[in-house]
Design an enzyme around this catalytic site. Structure first.
Site, PDB file in Angstrom:
ATOM      1  N   GLU A 307      -3.127 -14.474  -2.796  1.00  0.00           N
ATOM      2  CA  GLU A 307      -4.569 -14.326  -3.023  1.00  0.00           C
ATOM      3  C   GLU A 307      -4.998 -14.876  -4.381  1.00  0.00           C
ATOM      4  O   GLU A 307      -5.726 -14.226  -5.146  1.00  0.00           O
ATOM      5  CB  GLU A 307      -4.985 -12.858  -2.854  1.00  0.00           C
ATOM      6  CG  GLU A 307      -4.722 -12.350  -1.445  1.00  0.00           C
ATOM      7  CD  GLU A 307      -5.160 -10.911  -1.189  1.00  0.00           C
ATOM      8  OE1 GLU A 307      -5.213 -10.117  -2.142  1.00  0.00           O
ATOM      9  OE2 GLU A 307      -5.428 -10.596  -0.019  1.00  0.00           O
ATOM     10  N   ASP A 379      -1.795  -5.504   6.252  1.00  0.00           N
ATOM     11  CA  ASP A 379      -2.502  -5.102   5.040  1.00  0.00           C
ATOM     12  C   ASP A 379      -3.146  -3.735   5.200  1.00  0.00           C
ATOM     13  O   ASP A 379      -4.366  -3.649   5.287  1.00  0.00           O
ATOM     14  CB  ASP A 379      -3.592  -6.143   4.707  1.00  0.00           C
ATOM     15  CG  ASP A 379      -4.267  -5.840   3.382  1.00  0.00           C
ATOM     16  OD1 ASP A 379      -3.682  -5.104   2.585  1.00  0.00           O
ATOM     17  OD2 ASP A 379      -5.385  -6.338   3.159  1.00  0.00           O
ATOM     18  N   GLU A 407      -9.043   1.951   2.063  1.00  0.00           N
ATOM     19  CA  GLU A 407      -9.696   0.647   2.198  1.00  0.00           C
ATOM     20  C   GLU A 407     -10.178   0.377   3.619  1.00  0.00           C
ATOM     21  O   GLU A 407     -11.294  -0.084   3.826  1.00  0.00           O
ATOM     22  CB  GLU A 407      -8.727  -0.458   1.744  1.00  0.00           C
ATOM     23  CG  GLU A 407      -9.296  -1.863   1.913  1.00  0.00           C
ATOM     24  CD  GLU A 407      -8.365  -2.956   1.402  1.00  0.00           C
ATOM     25  OE1 GLU A 407      -7.300  -2.630   0.829  1.00  0.00           O
ATOM     26  OE2 GLU A 407      -8.706  -4.142   1.572  1.00  0.00           O
TER      27      GLU A 407
HETATM   28  C1  GCV Z   1      -5.440  -6.029  -4.892  1.00  0.00           C
HETATM   29  C2  GCV Z   1      -5.724  -6.736   0.319  1.00  0.00           C
HETATM   30  C3  GCV Z   1      -6.914  -6.132  -0.370  1.00  0.00           C
HETATM   31  C4  GCV Z   1      -7.058  -6.713  -1.776  1.00  0.00           C
HETATM   32  C5  GCV Z   1      -5.772  -6.398  -2.552  1.00  0.00           C
HETATM   33  C6  GCV Z   1      -4.591  -6.992  -1.778  1.00  0.00           C
HETATM   34  C7  GCV Z   1      -3.260  -6.643  -2.419  1.00  0.00           C
HETATM   35  O1  GCV Z   1      -5.903  -8.090   0.538  1.00  0.00           O
HETATM   36  O2  GCV Z   1      -8.060  -6.355   0.392  1.00  0.00           O
HETATM   37  O3  GCV Z   1      -8.175  -6.127  -2.397  1.00  0.00           O
HETATM   38  O4  GCV Z   1      -5.821  -6.906  -3.850  1.00  0.00           O
HETATM   39  O5  GCV Z   1      -4.577  -6.489  -0.468  1.00  0.00           O
HETATM   40  O6  GCV Z   1      -2.652  -5.697  -1.954  1.00  0.00           O
HETATM   41  O7  GCV Z   1      -2.856  -7.303  -3.349  1.00  0.00           O
END
Ligand code: GCV
Length: 691
Positions: A307, A379, A407
Site C-alpha cells: 500500500e 484483510d 474496520e
Molecule cells: C494501516 C487495510 C486497511 C488499511 C491498513 C492496512 C494494513 O488495507 O484498510 O487502513 O493500513 O490494511 O493493515 O496495513
C-alpha cells in the site's frame, strides 16, 4: 477519570455482608514491596480501587503489619521474606515472564493474601487479577491461582498518525496522544496503560504502520499526516522518553513503526538497500540513539512493500534481507523487528500473496525478527479462513495479528464482539504437524505472540461505543490465554463494566455472544464472500457502508454464479485441510464462496440454493440485530442512563445500517442471479450494486 470512562476499571460494584468483611480483612492493609516503578503502579492502583470497593482507605505498609487481623502482601519472594515463607518459591521463580501466584495464607495467625511473581510486571498483573476478583464478587478466602501468559509478546499496534492525531481505522475519535505536546504527559496516558496492563498487554507500538504518504492523488489533508517516519528524528525520540517510562511502570514496552526508507528520509543515505553498508550503519546508529534514550525499547514494526510503503523489493531484495538488516541493528540491544506479512504483489487475488512471499523464506529470518501475520489472507474481513502461513513456517518466529478495531464490523457503531471470531482462529486445526496442531499452538516461543490493531481514541467511551470496549478487553485476555472461553471472558468484562446484576450480566453477555454472527450474516450473506463494502477514493475512508458491486475480483459475482475459485489458495494448506476446502461438498458452508465459484442455484446440503441461503442469511442477520437491540433496550433503568442511551442510539443506527446492508446485498444478488427470493422479500429489479 471524569471526561472519559473508566471502562472495566470502574471499581464501582462493592460487595456486602460476609464477602465484604472477608475482603476488608485481607485487603485494607497492604504490604507492598518498594523499589521498582511497577510497584508504585501497584500502590496507586490499590489507592484507586480499595476505597470504592471496600469502603475504606487502604493502609500501605513498608513491612508486614503485626497489629491487624490480616493483610495483602505484594512482592517477589526475593524481596519479601514473608512472601518467601508463604509460597512455593521454586515454582514462582520458574514462571514465564509475567506469571504470578495469588494465594490465601495464614501468616503469624493473620489471614493474608499474597500476590507474588518472579518479575515486577507479574506483580502488576497479579494485583489487577485480585482487583478483578474483588470487583466481580468472587471469594478470596481460599485462593491458589497460578497464571502464566500463553504468549510472550502481547502487543497493541496503534494506527495513530503522529502530529495530526488521526487514527487510521480508529472510530473512537482522534489519537489520545498529543504528539506536539510530548514530553508533557496527560492523565489519559496512564489510564490507557492501566487498561492495557489490567489485561496483560506488555507492548505498545505507538504509531501507524503507514509511515509514508501513499502515492495516490488525494485532496484529503489526512494524507499529509503519514509522515510518521519523523518520529525517529532525535528531538521526537527525546520527546517520547516520558511516555515510554510511563508505560514501563505498567510492564509495557514501547515500540515504533518505522519506514523502511528512513535512512534516506532522515539520514543522508542515497539508498535504503538493506545490503548497503551505509544503510546498515545508519540503522545501527539509530538503534544506539533509541536505546540510549529508552533502555527497554521493544523494537521496530515495519510494513514494507504494501500500500505505497517502501520495502526491500525497491532494491531487488527479499523480505528476509530487508528485515534482517534492521534486526541486526537492534540485536545488540535486545530489540526485535516485527515484520508484517501483509504485502502486495502481482496477484489479482491477494489471498495467495503472503504465503508465496514468506513461506520460501522460512529459516532465513534473523532470531530477533517476528513475522506478523493477519489472521486471514485478505484483510480483517468479518469472517475469513485462517492464513496459510500458520504452520508453514516452523523455523520462523510468528505473531498473529488480530484487529481489535472494527474496520469491517460496524466500526464505532455496531455491537460486533470479536472474541468468538478469534476463538475460531485460535482453535483452527492447521494439521501442520499432524491432526491436533491448532493455530494457538504455533506461536508460543519467546519471540512470538499475538498483536492487536488498537481501537481507542479521545472519545469519552474510548472506542466509539461502550460495547466495543469489550474487544480491547477480550484481546488482552485472549492473548494471555486463548483457552479461556468466550463466556468467561465476556462475563468478566460485563461484571466489571456494568456491575453484577444477574439480568444485566446475562443480557449484555448474550448480546455480545450473538453479535458477530449477526454482523457476518448481514454484511456478507454468511457464505464467505469478501469485500462487500464501500472503499472510497480516500485511504482513510469507509468500509462501513455496503457496496457489493465494487470489488468483483474478491467476491466473484457474475451472471453465472458467485464466489471465487481459490483452489490455488486452498492448495497452500497441508492435507487434509487443503482437500476439505477444495471440495465443494466438504468445504464448510460459511466459507464456501470464499473457495468456490458456484452457480447461483447450486444446492447446499439441505437442498436450499446458494442464492436463497444468501437471501435468508441477510434477512436473519437483520432480525438478529433487531433482537440485540431489544435485549439492550430491556435494560433501560438497569444500566446508568448515559451509557444506556448512548448504546441504544448506536443500536438504532446498527439496525438501520444492517437493513441498508441487507437491501443492498440482496438486490445485488438478485440483479446478478435473476433468481427471485422464494419468500418474496427481495423486490425484483431495483438492485443497487450490479456491475
Ligand atoms: C494501516 C487495510 C486497511 C488499511 C491498513 C492496512 C494494513 O488495507 O484498510 O487502513 O493500513 O490494511 O493493515 O496495513
Amino acid at each position: 477519570m471524569d471526561q472519559y470512562d473508566d471502562c472495566w476499571l470502574r471499581y464501582d460494584s462493592p460487595a456486602d455482608g460476609d464477602r465484604l468483611d472477608a475482603y476488608r480483612r485481607r485487603c485494607v492493609h497492604a504490604y507492598v514491596s518498594e523499589g521498582a516503578p511497577e510497584l508504585a503502579a501497584v500502590r496507586d492502583e490499590l489507592r484507586r480501587a480499595v476505597p470504592s470497593l471496600l469502603g475504606r482507605d487502604p493502609h500501605l505498609w513498608q513491612h508486614p503489619p503485626r497489629t491487624v487481623d490480616g493483610f495483602l502482601a505484594v512482592g517477589t519472594p526475593d524481596e519479601m521474606a514473608m512472601v518467601a515463607e508463604s509460597v512455593p518459591v521454586d515454582e514462582v521463580e520458574r514462571f514465564a515472564d509475567g506469571g504470578y501466584l495469588l494465594r490465601s495464607v495464614e501468616w503469624e495467625g493473620m489471614d493474608c493474601l499474597v500476590v507474588t511473581a518472579a518479575s515486577d510486571r507479574g506483580l502488576v498483573y497479579g494485583t489487577f487479577h485480585l482487583l478483578r476478583l474483588l470487583s466481580t464478587g468472587e471469594p478470596v478466602d481460599d485462593l491458589d491461582v497460578r497464571e502464566e501468559p500463553a504468549y510472550a509478546n502481547r502487543v497493541i499496534d496503534q494506527w495513530d498518525t503522529p502530529f495530526h492525531r488521526s487514527v487510521e481505522r480508529g472510530y473512537g475519535g482522534e489519537s489520545i496522544f498529543d504528539w506536539e505536546r510530548l514530553p508533557d504527559l496527560r492523565p489519559r496516558y496512564e489510564d490507557y496503560a492501566r487498561l492495557l496492563a489490567s489485561v496483560g498487554v506488555n507492548g505498545i507500538v505507538l504509531n501507524n504502520v503507514n509511515t509514508e504518504k501513499p502515492p495516490r492523488a488525494s485532496a484529503n489533508p489526512a494524507f499529509d499526516a503519514f509522515e510518521g517516519w519523523q518520529l525517529l528524528e532525535p528531538r521526537r525520540l527525546e520527546a517520547l522518553t516520558g511516555l515510554a517510562a510511563l508505560f514501563r511502570r505498567y510492564g509495557i514496552e514501547t515500540y515504533l513503526s518505522v519506514n523502511f526508507a528512513a535512512p534516506m528520509l532522515l539520514g543522508d543515505c542515497d539508498t535504503a538497500d538493506p545490503l548497503d553498508d551505509e544503510v546498515r550503519a545508519w540503522w545501527e546508529r539509530k538503534a544506539e540513539e533509541v536505546y540510549d534514550l529508552i533502555p527497554d525499547f521493544g523494537g521496530f514494526l515495519v510494513k514494507a512493500d504494501s500500500e505505497g510503503q517502501p520495502g526491500p523489493y525497491d532494491y531487488g531484495r527479499d523480505h528476509a534481507e530487508g528485515a534482517n538488516a534492521i534486526a541486526a541493528a537492534l540485536a545488540p540491544h535486545g530489540g526485535r523487528v516485527f515484520w508484517r506479512a501483509f504485502v502486495y504483489g502481482s496477484h489479482d487475488d491477494r489471498s495467495v500473496q503472503a504465503y508465496e512471499t514468506f513461506d520460501p523464506l522460512d529459516g532465513a529470518f534473523a532470531d530477533n525478527v517476528t513475522v506478523q501475520v493477519k489472521n486471514g489472507p485478505i484483510d480483517f474481513q468479518p469472517r475469513e479462513p485462517v492464513s496459510t502461513l500458520f504452520g508453514s513456517m516452523p523455523k520462523t518466529d510468528l505473531a498473529l495479528e488480530l484487529q481489535v478495531t472494527g474496520e469491517y464490523t460496524g466500526q464505532g457503531v455496531h455491537a460486533a464482539y470479536h472474541h468468538p471470531m478469534w476463538t475460531e482462529v485460535f482453535e483452527f486445526d492447521t494439521h501442520a504437524d499432524g491432526a491436533g496442531t491448532p493455530v494457538k499452538s504455533l506461536f508460543g516461543g519467546d519471540g512470538e505472540g499475538v498483536v492487536g490493531v488498537g481501537s481507542v481514541g479521545e472519545d469519552r467511551s474510548w472506542t466509539g461505543t461502550h460495547l466495543a470496549q469489550s474487544n480491547l478487553y477480550a484481546f488482552g485476555r485472549a492473548a494471555w490465554d486463548p483457552d479461556r472461553s468466550t463466556g468467561t471472558v465476556t462475563d468478566e468484562w460485563v461484571r466489571q463494566t456494568f456491575g453484577t446484576d444477574g439480568e444485566v450480566v446475562d443480557t449484555v453477555a448474550g448480546i455480545l455472544r450473538d453479535s458477530w454472527a449477526a454482523c457476518v450474516d448481514y454484511t456478507t450473506g454468511g457464505l464467505g464472500l469478501m469485500h462487500m463494502m464501500h472503499n472510497g477514493e480516500e485511504l482513510l475512508e469507509n468500509h462501513y457502508e455496503p457496496s457489493p458491486g465494487e470489488w468483483p475480483g474478491y467476491h466473484g459475482m457474475t451472471d453465472d454464479g458467485v464466489g471465487v475459485d481459490r483452489s490455488a489458495y486452498a492448495a497452500q494448506y497441508p492435507d487434509p485441510v487443503a482437500d476439505r476446502y477444495a471440495s465443494v461438498d466438504d468445504c464448510p458452508e460459511e466459507l464456501l464462496l470464499f473457495f468456490h465459484h458456484l452457480p447461483w442455484e447450486h444446492e447446499l446440503a439441505d437442498g436450499t440454493t446458494v442464492v436463497q441461503r444468501l437471501y435468508d442469511n441477510c434477512f436473519a442477520g437483520v432480525e438478529e440485530a433487531k433482537r440485540l437491540r431489544e435485549r439492550w433496550n430491556s435494560l433501560d433503568g438497569r444500566v446508568d442512563d448515559r451509557r444506556h442511551r448512548h448504546v441504544a442510539e448506536r443500536f438504532d443506527e446498527q439496525v438501520a445500517s444492517a437493513e441498508r446492508w441487507r437491501d443492498s446485498l440482496t438486490a445485488t444478488f438478485y440483479d446478478y442471479s435473476g433468481v427471485a427470493d422464494e419468500r418474496g422479500r427481495v423486490p425484483a429489479g431495483d438492485g443497487a450494486g450490479s456491475a
